[in-house]
Design a protein around this motif. Structure first.
Motif, PDB file in Angstrom:
ATOM      1  N   SER A  65      32.401 -19.441  40.061  1.00 49.18           N
ATOM      2  CA  SER A  65      31.079 -19.535  40.658  1.00 49.18           C
ATOM      3  C   SER A  65      31.219 -19.177  42.132  1.00 49.18           C
ATOM      4  CB  SER A  65      30.554 -20.964  40.510  1.00 49.18           C
ATOM      5  OG  SER A  65      29.337 -21.125  41.206  1.00 49.18           O
ATOM      6  N   ALA A  67      28.027 -16.585  40.531  1.00 52.91           N
ATOM      7  CA  ALA A  67      27.969 -15.662  39.408  1.00 52.91           C
ATOM      8  C   ALA A  67      28.560 -14.306  39.801  1.00 52.91           C
ATOM      9  CB  ALA A  67      26.521 -15.486  38.956  1.00 52.91           C
ATOM     10  N   GLU A  69      27.595 -11.355  39.573  1.00 53.19           N
ATOM     11  CA  GLU A  69      26.686 -10.431  40.257  1.00 53.19           C
ATOM     12  C   GLU A  69      26.665 -10.661  41.768  1.00 53.19           C
ATOM     13  OE1 GLU A  69      25.477 -12.511  37.662  1.00 53.19           O
ATOM     14  OE2 GLU A  69      26.001 -10.991  36.193  1.00 53.19           O
TER      15      GLU A  69
END
Length: 126
Positions: A65, A67, A69
């Motif tokens: 974490s 994410a 992206e």
């Protein structure tokens, strides 16, 4: 304590040639590490198993974490859907104990968190 020699190369091929010829070293190498960029990782992971510089281990800091992206730098996906490297050679995630033993020092176990980033240290072998 004598310092370890450092060699800089402008190509994967010239670095691989030096590693393949340990007789050209002042002292025998204990371990070699590839510290990338994605292009260098891809080229090194593609070396054939018959190569003297074949990569058989990946030490990976896996970011859990934020994410994917949200990240701008990443290690190439070295596993296909069958857990192989795309050429039929299987990768297996090593246990934490194997990682710790191979590293030779105390590696933090499990999920770590720093500045809102969650990550885990992993070792993969083939």
């Amino acid at each position: 304590v004598p310092s370890a020699p450092v060699f800089l190369h402008s190509s994967i091929e010239s670095a691989a040639a030096r590693l393949a010829g340990p007789h050209s070293m002042e002292r025998p190498l204990h371990r070699s590490f590839v510290i990338g960029g994605a292009h260098i990782y891809n080229a090194t992971l593609a070396l054939p198993p018959t190569s003297d510089t074949f990569v058989d281990r990946i030490l990976l800091t896996r970011i859990l974490s934020p994410a994917f992206e949200d990240c701008d730098v990443f290690f190439p996906d070295f596993l296909d859907d069958n857990g192989t490297d795309g050429n039929g050679r299987s990768w297996k995630r090593a246990s934490f104990e194997e990682l710790k033993e191979w590293a030779g020092f105390d590696v933090p176990e499990g999920i770590q968190e720093e500045n809102g980033v969650q990550y885990e240290f992993q070792m993969w072998v083939r």
